[in-house]
Each structure stands twice: as C-alpha cells, then as structure tokens.
Design a protein around this motif. Structure first.
Motif, mmCIF file in Angstrom:
data_model
loop_
_atom_site.group_PDB
_atom_site.id
_atom_site.type_symbol
_atom_site.label_atom_id
_atom_site.label_comp_id
_atom_site.label_asym_id
_atom_site.label_seq_id
_atom_site.Cartn_x
_atom_site.Cartn_y
_atom_site.Cartn_z
ATOM 1 N N PHE A 298 0.696 -1.350 0.166
ATOM 2 C CA PHE A 298 -0.217 -0.016 -0.139
ATOM 3 C C PHE A 298 1.029 1.347 -0.095
ATOM 4 C CE2 PHE A 298 -3.476 -2.765 2.090
ATOM 5 C CZ PHE A 298 -3.911 -2.877 0.848
ATOM 6 N N ASP A 299 2.000 1.155 0.809
ATOM 7 C CA ASP A 299 2.880 2.439 0.650
ATOM 8 C C ASP A 299 3.429 2.708 -0.508
ATOM 9 O OD1 ASP A 299 2.268 2.814 3.452
ATOM 10 O OD2 ASP A 299 3.976 2.103 4.208
ATOM 11 N N TRP A 300 3.814 1.628 -1.490
ATOM 12 C CA TRP A 300 4.509 1.657 -2.654
ATOM 13 C C TRP A 300 3.439 2.139 -3.597
ATOM 14 C CZ3 TRP A 300 3.697 -0.997 -7.424
ATOM 15 C CH2 TRP A 300 4.681 -0.536 -8.280
ATOM 16 N N ILE A 301 2.107 1.671 -3.293
ATOM 17 C CA ILE A 301 1.272 2.242 -4.636
ATOM 18 C C ILE A 301 0.779 3.829 -4.258
ATOM 19 C CG2 ILE A 301 -1.114 2.062 -5.023
ATOM 20 C CD1 ILE A 301 -1.067 -0.936 -4.560
ATOM 21 N N GLU A 302 0.782 3.986 -2.992
ATOM 22 C CA GLU A 302 0.605 5.585 -2.717
ATOM 23 C C GLU A 302 1.999 6.519 -3.358
ATOM 24 O OE1 GLU A 302 -0.064 6.204 1.328
ATOM 25 O OE2 GLU A 302 -2.018 5.179 1.190
#
Length: 102
Positions: free
Chosen positions: A95-99
């Motif tokens: 999720f952090d990478w997608i954001e």
C-alpha cells in the motif's frame, strides 16, 4: 537449498549449466529504461526461490525503477498469506508503494 537452475523445467534446455541459465535468463533481455516501476517482495526465509534472486533482479532494473523488500519470518508459501490477509506483513509495503506511485 537449491538454485532455480536446478529445478527449472528449462534446466535441460540450458544444459543444466548455471552459466547458460544466467546467460539466457529473461533478466538479461530487459531494457531498464523501458520497464515500468516494479515492487519486489520476498520472504527472508524462502528456501525455494532465494531472496537473492529478487535482489539480483532489482539491480538489473535499477533503483529508480525497482524497490525490493525482504520480509523477515516469511517463507515461500507464507508470502500469499502476508499479501492476502488483513494485517499481513507485506500489505503495508504494498500500500505504501502504491501511494508513492500516485
């Protein structure tokens, strides 16, 4: 622990040679500037596909295109749970990478 060159169905086609396996690896055909951003997540306790494989592939793509994470306490089969289950160790990384890509 065995290497992918020893268990791959392509082993015979490569003469069961580590050198040939590396030479004909798809990683050798990648043009990093044409490749989209990539996130690689690997379990530190994966003894089927070694974490070093993801790290090596990450280096081929380059830091500007690829982020590689190794998650402690996770083996080969465990990774699906870490991704799929709420609160899994890999979920926050994903999720952090997608954001960061948006």
């Amino acid at each position: 622990k065995i290497g992918v060159h020893e268990m791959s169905p392509m082993s015979a086609a490569n003469g069961a040679s580590v050198e040939n396996f590396r030479k004909y690896s798809p990683a050798q055909k990648i043009i990093p500037k044409d490749f989209p951003p990539v996130l690689l997540i690997h379990g530190a306790q994966d003894d089927l596909t070694l974490p070093q494989n993801s790290q090596d592939f990450s280096h081929v793509l380059g830091e500007e295109r690829c982020q590689c994470y190794t998650i402690d306490g996770v083996g080969h089969q465990d990774m699906i749970y870490e991704v799929a289950l709420e609160g899994g160790k890999a979920q926050s990384v994903i999720f952090d990478w997608i954001e960061s890509m948006v």
